[in-house]
Design a protein around this motif. Structure first.
Motif, PDB file in Angstrom:
ATOM      1  N   SER A  54       2.007  -2.964   0.964  1.00 34.28           N
ATOM      2  CA  SER A  54       2.829  -3.222  -0.221  1.00 34.28           C
ATOM      3  C   SER A  54       2.027  -3.988  -1.264  1.00 34.28           C
ATOM      4  CB  SER A  54       4.119  -3.965   0.144  1.00 34.28           C
ATOM      5  OG  SER A  54       3.841  -5.130   0.846  1.00 34.28           O
ATOM      6  N   CYS A  55       1.100  -4.832  -0.819  1.00 33.07           N
ATOM      7  CA  CYS A  55       0.223  -5.543  -1.762  1.00 33.07           C
ATOM      8  C   CYS A  55      -0.671  -4.553  -2.498  1.00 33.07           C
ATOM      9  CB  CYS A  55      -0.613  -6.562  -0.987  1.00 33.07           C
ATOM     10  SG  CYS A  55      -1.847  -7.397  -1.997  1.00 33.07           S
ATOM     11  N   GLN A  56      -1.229  -3.591  -1.753  1.00 32.73           N
ATOM     12  CA  GLN A  56      -2.097  -2.591  -2.386  1.00 32.73           C
ATOM     13  C   GLN A  56      -1.327  -1.775  -3.425  1.00 32.73           C
ATOM     14  OE1 GLN A  56      -3.329  -0.761   1.347  1.00 32.73           O
ATOM     15  NE2 GLN A  56      -5.432  -1.369   0.993  1.00 32.73           N
ATOM     16  N   ALA A  57      -0.097  -1.366  -3.062  1.00 34.51           N
ATOM     17  CA  ALA A  57       0.697  -0.531  -3.975  1.00 34.51           C
ATOM     18  C   ALA A  57       1.136  -1.339  -5.194  1.00 34.51           C
ATOM     19  CB  ALA A  57       1.919   0.013  -3.231  1.00 34.51           C
ATOM     20  N   GLU A  58       1.561  -2.577  -4.972  1.00 33.51           N
ATOM     21  CA  GLU A  58       2.073  -3.411  -6.062  1.00 33.51           C
ATOM     22  C   GLU A  58       0.981  -3.733  -7.080  1.00 33.51           C
ATOM     23  OE1 GLU A  58       5.219  -4.604  -6.394  1.00 33.51           O
ATOM     24  OE2 GLU A  58       4.851  -5.981  -8.079  1.00 33.51           O
ATOM     25  N   ASN A  59      -0.250  -3.863  -6.574  1.00 30.62           N
ATOM     26  CA  ASN A  59      -1.322  -4.345  -7.443  1.00 30.62           C
ATOM     27  C   ASN A  59      -2.367  -3.285  -7.782  1.00 30.62           C
ATOM     28  OD1 ASN A  59      -0.703  -7.300  -7.861  1.00 30.62           O
ATOM     29  ND2 ASN A  59      -0.531  -7.148  -5.636  1.00 30.62           N
ATOM     30  N   ASN A  60      -1.967  -2.009  -7.707  1.00 31.14           N
ATOM     31  CA  ASN A  60      -2.818  -0.906  -8.162  1.00 31.14           C
ATOM     32  C   ASN A  60      -4.203  -0.917  -7.523  1.00 31.14           C
ATOM     33  OD1 ASN A  60      -0.870   0.173  -9.794  1.00 31.14           O
ATOM     34  ND2 ASN A  60      -1.579  -0.845 -11.665  1.00 31.14           N
ATOM     35  N   MET A  61      -4.246  -0.976  -6.200  1.00 27.39           N
ATOM     36  CA  MET A  61      -5.537  -0.903  -5.518  1.00 27.39           C
ATOM     37  C   MET A  61      -5.792   0.523  -5.088  1.00 27.39           C
ATOM     38  SD  MET A  61      -5.698  -4.309  -3.285  1.00 27.39           S
ATOM     39  CE  MET A  61      -4.406  -5.306  -3.956  1.00 27.39           C
ATOM     40  N   ALA A  62      -6.945   1.065  -5.474  1.00 26.28           N
ATOM     41  CA  ALA A  62      -7.275   2.443  -5.098  1.00 26.28           C
ATOM     42  C   ALA A  62      -7.698   2.479  -3.635  1.00 26.28           C
ATOM     43  CB  ALA A  62      -8.413   2.954  -5.972  1.00 26.28           C
ATOM     44  N   TRP A 103     -16.785  -3.282  -5.212  1.00 25.44           N
ATOM     45  CA  TRP A 103     -18.048  -2.533  -5.167  1.00 25.44           C
ATOM     46  C   TRP A 103     -17.898  -1.109  -5.730  1.00 25.44           C
ATOM     47  CZ3 TRP A 103     -22.608  -4.671  -4.056  1.00 25.44           C
ATOM     48  CH2 TRP A 103     -22.624  -5.883  -3.341  1.00 25.44           C
ATOM     49  N   HIS A 104     -16.688  -0.621  -5.801  1.00 26.79           N
ATOM     50  CA  HIS A 104     -16.479   0.791  -6.171  1.00 26.79           C
ATOM     51  C   HIS A 104     -15.618   0.899  -7.427  1.00 26.79           C
ATOM     52  CE1 HIS A 104     -17.958   1.979  -2.191  1.00 26.79           C
ATOM     53  NE2 HIS A 104     -17.245   0.971  -1.733  1.00 26.79           N
ATOM     54  N   ASP A 105     -15.886   1.936  -8.227  1.00 28.27           N
ATOM     55  CA  ASP A 105     -14.944   2.267  -9.300  1.00 28.27           C
ATOM     56  C   ASP A 105     -13.643   2.717  -8.651  1.00 28.27           C
ATOM     57  OD1 ASP A 105     -16.464   1.834 -11.627  1.00 28.27           O
ATOM     58  OD2 ASP A 105     -17.598   3.664 -11.223  1.00 28.27           O
ATOM     59  N   PRO A 106     -12.509   2.261  -9.156  1.00 32.51           N
ATOM     60  CA  PRO A 106     -11.261   2.695  -8.530  1.00 32.51           C
ATOM     61  C   PRO A 106     -11.007   4.185  -8.818  1.00 32.51           C
ATOM     62  CG  PRO A 106     -10.810   1.370 -10.487  1.00 32.51           C
ATOM     63  CD  PRO A 106     -12.293   1.388 -10.316  1.00 32.51           C
ATOM     64  N   VAL A 107     -10.835   4.967  -7.758  1.00 31.85           N
ATOM     65  CA  VAL A 107     -10.565   6.408  -7.908  1.00 31.85           C
ATOM     66  C   VAL A 107      -9.350   6.725  -7.047  1.00 31.85           C
ATOM     67  CG1 VAL A 107     -11.447   8.744  -7.551  1.00 31.85           C
ATOM     68  CG2 VAL A 107     -13.011   6.914  -8.250  1.00 31.85           C
ATOM     69  N   TRP A 108      -8.360   7.352  -7.658  1.00 30.43           N
ATOM     70  CA  TRP A 108      -7.163   7.727  -6.910  1.00 30.43           C
ATOM     71  C   TRP A 108      -7.202   9.228  -6.614  1.00 30.43           C
ATOM     72  CZ3 TRP A 108      -7.348   3.686 -10.148  1.00 30.43           C
ATOM     73  CH2 TRP A 108      -6.787   2.480  -9.692  1.00 30.43           C
ATOM     74  N   PRO A 109      -6.871   9.624  -5.399  1.00 28.83           N
ATOM     75  CA  PRO A 109      -6.795  11.063  -5.103  1.00 28.83           C
ATOM     76  C   PRO A 109      -5.830  11.736  -6.078  1.00 28.83           C
ATOM     77  CG  PRO A 109      -6.533   9.749  -3.108  1.00 28.83           C
ATOM     78  CD  PRO A 109      -6.510   8.788  -4.260  1.00 28.83           C
ATOM     79  N   GLN A 110      -6.107  13.019  -6.374  1.00 26.24           N
ATOM     80  CA  GLN A 110      -5.324  13.733  -7.381  1.00 26.24           C
ATOM     81  C   GLN A 110      -3.820  13.607  -7.109  1.00 26.24           C
ATOM     82  OE1 GLN A 110      -6.245  17.864  -7.805  1.00 26.24           O
ATOM     83  NE2 GLN A 110      -5.402  17.955  -9.876  1.00 26.24           N
ATOM     84  N   GLY A 111      -3.092  13.204  -8.105  1.00 28.21           N
ATOM     85  CA  GLY A 111      -1.643  13.047  -7.981  1.00 28.21           C
ATOM     86  C   GLY A 111      -1.241  11.617  -7.686  1.00 28.21           C
ATOM     87  N   MET A 112      -2.122  10.905  -7.005  1.00 28.64           N
ATOM     88  CA  MET A 112      -1.750   9.550  -6.600  1.00 28.64           C
ATOM     89  C   MET A 112      -1.783   8.572  -7.789  1.00 28.64           C
ATOM     90  SD  MET A 112      -3.227   7.455  -3.357  1.00 28.64           S
ATOM     91  CE  MET A 112      -2.662   5.789  -3.080  1.00 28.64           C
TER      92      MET A 112
END
Ligand code: SF4
Ligand code: SF4
Length: 258
Positions: free
Chosen positions: A31-39, A129-138
């Motif tokens: 829920s922390c990842q989802a709430e705070n836009n973590m890829a 360390w990484h550019d945030p990238v979300w899988p397509q649709g996510m």
């Protein structure tokens, strides 16, 4: 040793996490990842290696069957009263908020030097360390309430600060005092989504908030309390071996609590 002394605040947002209720399910991490836009990371199968500001550690009493016992210890930023991370930042990208004591992280100012990570005794800061990238649709799941962070900056838990701001705005809109929020006005995503109710959030200075009473329990303790960091995050457990591990007591030293 803590190196930065700040004044006491009238409001101190804090948590009490009951380790006897935590089942280690990891709902707080997700829920922390989802709430705070973590890829998600390229390999997100092991959540310990994904970016999350809330890590759930597994503790063991080290005894063989049938005396074996385990506990789970969720650990976000403990929101130190004396945060070692703040004075070492050369660009003031992290501050101690005087309206509640939350330690902020201002990503657009961060230059990625990682001094704060070296200074934090709780390992509660993470380098991107990484550019945030979300899988397509996510990418459609991103929330507009908190910004995404680029590669090269440090991130950490800030008790869902956008929720704090929203709660104050709503109180103002309703004609209430934004500096006297009720317990239900503001809570973090992890506390809201814990299925066992292990995480209690509120104002440690307000005797009407449940968290203030729980923090005074004889079973309450704070991580590495003897460092003088004065965390605004408390834990509690009726199990003596859990309290012992949580505060790194010496072998023959009595623990706090009953
Ligand atoms: S969501 Fe609650 S029960 Fe699950 S790991 Fe986090 S604190 Fe423990
Ligand atoms: S736990 Fe670490 S990041 Fe959080 S306030 Fe304390 S020193 Fe700073």
């Amino acid at each position: 040793m803590a190196i930065y002394k700040l004044k006491e605040f009238k409001i101190k947002w804090g948590m009490v996490i009951d380790l006897d209720k935590c089942t280690g399910c990891g709902a707080c991490m997700i829920s922390c990842q989802a709430e705070n836009n973590m890829a998600p990371m390229p390999d997100a199968t092991d959540k310990l290696y994904s970016m999350t500001w809330m890590l759930v550690y597994r503790l063991s009493n080290g005894k063989p069957f049938p005396d074996h016992d385990i506990a789970y210890l969720p650990r976000p930023c403990v929101q130190c009263g004396n945060p070692n991370c703040v004075p070492v930042c050369p660009v003031i990208a992290t501050t101690k908020d005087e309206e509640g004591g939350i330690v902020s992280q201002i990503s657009p100012r961060c230059i990625g030097c990682r001094y704060c990570m070296a200074a934090c005794p709780y390992r509660a800061r993470y380098f991107n360390w990484h550019d945030p990238v979300w899988p397509q649709g996510m990418e459609k799941t991103l929330t507009p309430f908190t910004s995404t962070r680029p590669r090269g900056v440090v991130e950490k838990c800030h008790y869902c600060h956008h929720r704090f701001k929203a709660a104050k705005e709503k109180a103002r809109y309703d004609g209430r005092d934004p500096n006297k929020l009720d317990e239900d006005d503001y809570t973090t995503a992890c506390a809201q989504n814990c299925p066992t109710g292990a995480i209690t959030f509120g104002d440690l200075m307000n005797p009407e908030h449940k968290v203030a009473k729980l923090a005074k329990s004889p079973y309450a303790f704070r991580l590495l309390e003897r460092l003088g960091t004065d965390p605004q995050l408390y834990y509690m457990s009726k199990r003596e071996w859990v309290r012992r591990q949580g505060d790194n007591y010496l072998e023959h030293e009595p623990t706090k609590g009953v």
